[in-house]
Scaffold this motif. Structure first.
Motif, PDB file in Angstrom:
ATOM      1  N   ASP A   1       0.835  -1.202   0.000  1.00  0.00           N
ATOM      2  CA  ASP A   1       0.000   0.000   0.000  1.00  0.00           C
ATOM      3  C   ASP A   1       0.870   1.253   0.000  1.00  0.00           C
ATOM      4  OD1 ASP A   1      -2.483  -1.334   0.089  1.00  0.00           O
ATOM      5  OD2 ASP A   1      -2.307  -1.591   2.261  1.00  0.00           O
ATOM      6  N   ILE A   2       0.524   2.202  -0.849  1.00  0.00           N
ATOM      7  CA  ILE A   2       1.229   3.484  -0.843  1.00  0.00           C
ATOM      8  C   ILE A   2       0.223   4.621  -0.720  1.00  0.00           C
ATOM      9  CG2 ILE A   2       3.221   2.689  -2.188  1.00  0.00           C
ATOM     10  CD1 ILE A   2       1.967   4.241  -4.585  1.00  0.00           C
ATOM     11  N   TYR A   3       0.615   5.624   0.046  1.00  0.00           N
ATOM     12  CA  TYR A   3      -0.144   6.865   0.172  1.00  0.00           C
ATOM     13  C   TYR A   3       0.856   8.000   0.066  1.00  0.00           C
ATOM     14  CZ  TYR A   3      -3.820   3.839   1.958  1.00  0.00           C
ATOM     15  OH  TYR A   3      -4.753   2.838   2.093  1.00  0.00           O
ATOM     16  N   SER A   4       0.669   8.846  -0.925  1.00  0.00           N
ATOM     17  CA  SER A   4       1.590   9.950  -1.123  1.00  0.00           C
ATOM     18  C   SER A   4       0.797  11.202  -1.478  1.00  0.00           C
ATOM     19  CB  SER A   4       2.605   9.607  -2.225  1.00  0.00           C
ATOM     20  OG  SER A   4       3.662  10.551  -2.261  1.00  0.00           O
ATOM     21  N   MET A   5       1.525  12.297  -1.734  1.00  0.00           N
ATOM     22  CA  MET A   5       0.884  13.563  -2.086  1.00  0.00           C
ATOM     23  C   MET A   5       1.522  14.131  -3.340  1.00  0.00           C
ATOM     24  SD  MET A   5       0.446  15.371   1.643  1.00  0.00           S
ATOM     25  CE  MET A   5      -0.355  16.812   0.946  1.00  0.00           C
ATOM     26  N   CYS A   6       0.673  14.479  -4.297  1.00  0.00           N
ATOM     27  CA  CYS A   6       1.127  15.091  -5.537  1.00  0.00           C
ATOM     28  C   CYS A   6       1.770  16.447  -5.237  1.00  0.00           C
ATOM     29  CB  CYS A   6      -0.071  15.258  -6.469  1.00  0.00           C
ATOM     30  SG  CYS A   6       0.174  16.405  -7.828  1.00  0.00           S
ATOM     31  N   GLU A   7       2.961  16.672  -5.769  1.00  0.00           N
ATOM     32  CA  GLU A   7       3.656  17.924  -5.480  1.00  0.00           C
ATOM     33  C   GLU A   7       3.054  19.121  -6.218  1.00  0.00           C
ATOM     34  OE1 GLU A   7       7.371  18.018  -8.633  1.00  0.00           O
ATOM     35  OE2 GLU A   7       7.688  17.030  -6.712  1.00  0.00           O
ATOM     36  N   HIS A   8       2.211  18.867  -7.212  1.00  0.00           N
ATOM     37  CA  HIS A   8       1.638  19.970  -7.978  1.00  0.00           C
ATOM     38  C   HIS A   8       0.431  20.600  -7.288  1.00  0.00           C
ATOM     39  CE1 HIS A   8       3.440  17.532 -11.504  1.00  0.00           C
ATOM     40  NE2 HIS A   8       4.308  18.434 -11.085  1.00  0.00           N
ATOM     41  N   HIS A   9      -0.394  19.776  -6.639  1.00  0.00           N
ATOM     42  CA  HIS A   9      -1.606  20.292  -6.005  1.00  0.00           C
ATOM     43  C   HIS A   9      -1.685  19.950  -4.517  1.00  0.00           C
ATOM     44  CE1 HIS A   9      -2.616  19.631 -10.326  1.00  0.00           C
ATOM     45  NE2 HIS A   9      -3.114  20.848 -10.198  1.00  0.00           N
ATOM     46  N   MET A  10      -0.722  19.175  -4.031  1.00  0.00           N
ATOM     47  CA  MET A  10      -0.726  18.693  -2.647  1.00  0.00           C
ATOM     48  C   MET A  10      -2.014  17.946  -2.324  1.00  0.00           C
ATOM     49  SD  MET A  10       1.334  21.587  -0.450  1.00  0.00           S
ATOM     50  CE  MET A  10       1.253  20.599   1.054  1.00  0.00           C
TER      51      MET A  10
ATOM     52  N   CYS B   1      -5.926  14.497  -7.764  1.00  0.00           N
ATOM     53  CA  CYS B   1      -5.908  15.707  -8.588  1.00  0.00           C
ATOM     54  C   CYS B   1      -6.552  15.463  -9.950  1.00  0.00           C
ATOM     55  CB  CYS B   1      -4.482  16.229  -8.756  1.00  0.00           C
ATOM     56  SG  CYS B   1      -3.353  15.084  -9.573  1.00  0.00           S
ATOM     57  N   MET B   2      -6.738  14.184 -10.329  1.00  0.00           N
ATOM     58  CA  MET B   2      -7.454  13.841 -11.557  1.00  0.00           C
ATOM     59  C   MET B   2      -8.881  13.387 -11.279  1.00  0.00           C
ATOM     60  SD  MET B   2      -4.559  11.711 -13.681  1.00  0.00           S
ATOM     61  CE  MET B   2      -5.732  11.284 -14.971  1.00  0.00           C
ATOM     62  N   VAL B   3      -9.167  13.056 -10.022  1.00  0.00           N
ATOM     63  CA  VAL B   3     -10.471  12.498  -9.665  1.00  0.00           C
ATOM     64  C   VAL B   3     -11.434  13.579  -9.184  1.00  0.00           C
ATOM     65  CG1 VAL B   3     -11.672  10.972  -8.033  1.00  0.00           C
ATOM     66  CG2 VAL B   3      -9.557  10.213  -9.139  1.00  0.00           C
ATOM     67  N   MET B   4     -10.981  14.429  -8.255  1.00  0.00           N
ATOM     68  CA  MET B   4     -11.890  15.388  -7.624  1.00  0.00           C
ATOM     69  C   MET B   4     -11.747  16.803  -8.162  1.00  0.00           C
ATOM     70  SD  MET B   4     -10.128  15.579  -3.819  1.00  0.00           S
ATOM     71  CE  MET B   4     -11.367  16.702  -3.170  1.00  0.00           C
ATOM     72  N   ARG B   5     -10.840  17.009  -9.114  1.00  0.00           N
ATOM     73  CA  ARG B   5     -10.673  18.315  -9.758  1.00  0.00           C
ATOM     74  C   ARG B   5     -10.168  18.056 -11.182  1.00  0.00           C
ATOM     75  NH1 ARG B   5      -5.990  19.247 -11.156  1.00  0.00           N
ATOM     76  NH2 ARG B   5      -6.416  21.422 -11.678  1.00  0.00           N
ATOM     77  N   GLY B   6      -9.909  19.127 -11.914  1.00  0.00           N
ATOM     78  CA  GLY B   6      -9.336  18.973 -13.249  1.00  0.00           C
ATOM     79  C   GLY B   6     -10.235  18.173 -14.176  1.00  0.00           C
ATOM     80  N   VAL B   7      -9.712  17.067 -14.721  1.00  0.00           N
ATOM     81  CA  VAL B   7     -10.487  16.276 -15.680  1.00  0.00           C
ATOM     82  C   VAL B   7     -11.576  15.445 -15.015  1.00  0.00           C
ATOM     83  CG1 VAL B   7      -8.641  16.156 -17.384  1.00  0.00           C
ATOM     84  CG2 VAL B   7      -8.770  14.415 -15.605  1.00  0.00           C
ATOM     85  N   GLU B   8     -11.492  15.250 -13.692  1.00  0.00           N
ATOM     86  CA  GLU B   8     -12.512  14.533 -12.912  1.00  0.00           C
ATOM     87  C   GLU B   8     -12.828  13.153 -13.497  1.00  0.00           C
ATOM     88  OE1 GLU B   8     -15.586  17.163 -10.865  1.00  0.00           O
ATOM     89  OE2 GLU B   8     -15.174  18.314 -12.695  1.00  0.00           O
ATOM     90  N   LYS B   9     -11.796  12.362 -13.711  1.00  0.00           N
ATOM     91  CA  LYS B   9     -11.963  10.998 -14.220  1.00  0.00           C
ATOM     92  C   LYS B   9     -11.814  10.028 -13.054  1.00  0.00           C
ATOM     93  CE  LYS B   9     -12.597  12.511 -18.329  1.00  0.00           C
ATOM     94  NZ  LYS B   9     -13.985  12.580 -18.833  1.00  0.00           N
ATOM     95  N   GLN B  10     -12.946   9.627 -12.478  1.00  0.00           N
ATOM     96  CA  GLN B  10     -12.951   8.888 -11.221  1.00  0.00           C
ATOM     97  C   GLN B  10     -12.356   7.486 -11.315  1.00  0.00           C
ATOM     98  OE1 GLN B  10     -15.518  10.798 -12.232  1.00  0.00           O
ATOM     99  NE2 GLN B  10     -15.353  12.387 -10.659  1.00  0.00           N
ATOM    100  N   ASN B  11     -12.331   6.893 -12.483  1.00  0.00           N
ATOM    101  CA  ASN B  11     -11.863   5.513 -12.602  1.00  0.00           C
ATOM    102  C   ASN B  11     -10.473   5.388 -13.221  1.00  0.00           C
ATOM    103  OD1 ASN B  11     -14.330   4.328 -11.574  1.00  0.00           O
ATOM    104  ND2 ASN B  11     -15.283   4.933 -13.508  1.00  0.00           N
TER     105      ASN B  11
END
Length: 224
Positions: A109-118, A185-195
């Protein structure tokens, strides 16, 4: 007229003090004095207080009174990898051994934070290596993944850093790392592609040069 700087009540009331430091774990306090940790947490809490005002909230209402402190402590935990040395961690558990077949630890399991949007990204890492006279304690592989993941990251660099750390310490015949992750950052904002799922890989040695070894690794991580 020069605007007076707003100071967080978190700092004014010294809520981040000895009680916070006493509750931090060894990783959070690694290589830092208590005074330095208190100063860092206080500065971060003050920044969160300003952010709350910036989004139109009242940081002094009941539900948000301790939010700056909570967020500061949470971010220190989520970025604790900056205060850890992954190669030193690996060297603590290196053993001489004649085993020369693939060693694979998958579904880490990995959990990290995108450096572009945190914003978080999370998923699974699969790590394999082929020993050349040296093996490492199995628990150290997910620990190395954790050290690099607990930093602001891009998935591509994270994948390479895990590979390089194992390669540098063990000097094995090859290392393979694959990460599959969902990025908020792709799921809940921006392109909003949940899958959407992003897959990255980094290989060295036999995993890069020997197609049958590479295929075996990919087959093994595909068997869930």
């Amino acid at each position: 007229m020069k605007q007076e700087k707003t100071v967080s009540p978190i700092l004014e009331n010294n809520r981040i003090g000895q009680s916070s430091l006493a509750s931090c774990d060894l990783d959070e306090c690694f290589d830092e004095t208590h005074d330095r940790e208190e100063e860092t947490l206080g500065s971060m809490a003050d920044a969160v207080y300003t952010l709350l005002k910036g989004v139109g909230e009242d940081p002094e209402r009941e539900g948000l009174l301790l939010t700056p402190e909570r967020v500061a402590k949470s971010l220190r935990f989520l970025t604790k990898g900056y205060r850890q040395d992954p190669e030193q961690l690996l060297r603590k558990a290196v053993f001489t051994e004649s085993y020369d077949e693939m060693v694979l630890v998958k579904d880490i399991d990995i959990y990290s934070m995108c450096e572009h949007h945190m914003l978080p990204f999370f998923g699974k890492a699969h790590v394999a290596y082929i020993p050349d006279g040296k093996i490492v304690g199995l628990s150290k592989i997910p620990r190395v993944v954790e050290v690099f993941a607990r930093r602001l990251q891009v998935q591509e660099r994270l994948t390479q850093q895990i590979r390089d750390a194992i390669q540098n310490v063990l000097n094995p015949r090859g290392v393979a790392v694959v990460i599959e992750a969902t990025h908020m950052c792709m799921v809940m904002r921006g392109v909003e592609k949940q899958n959407s799922v992003t897959t990255t890989s980094a290989m060295s040695g036999e995993f890069m040069n020997n197609q049958s070894t590479r295929s075996e690794f990919l087959r093994l991580i595909g068997n869930r």
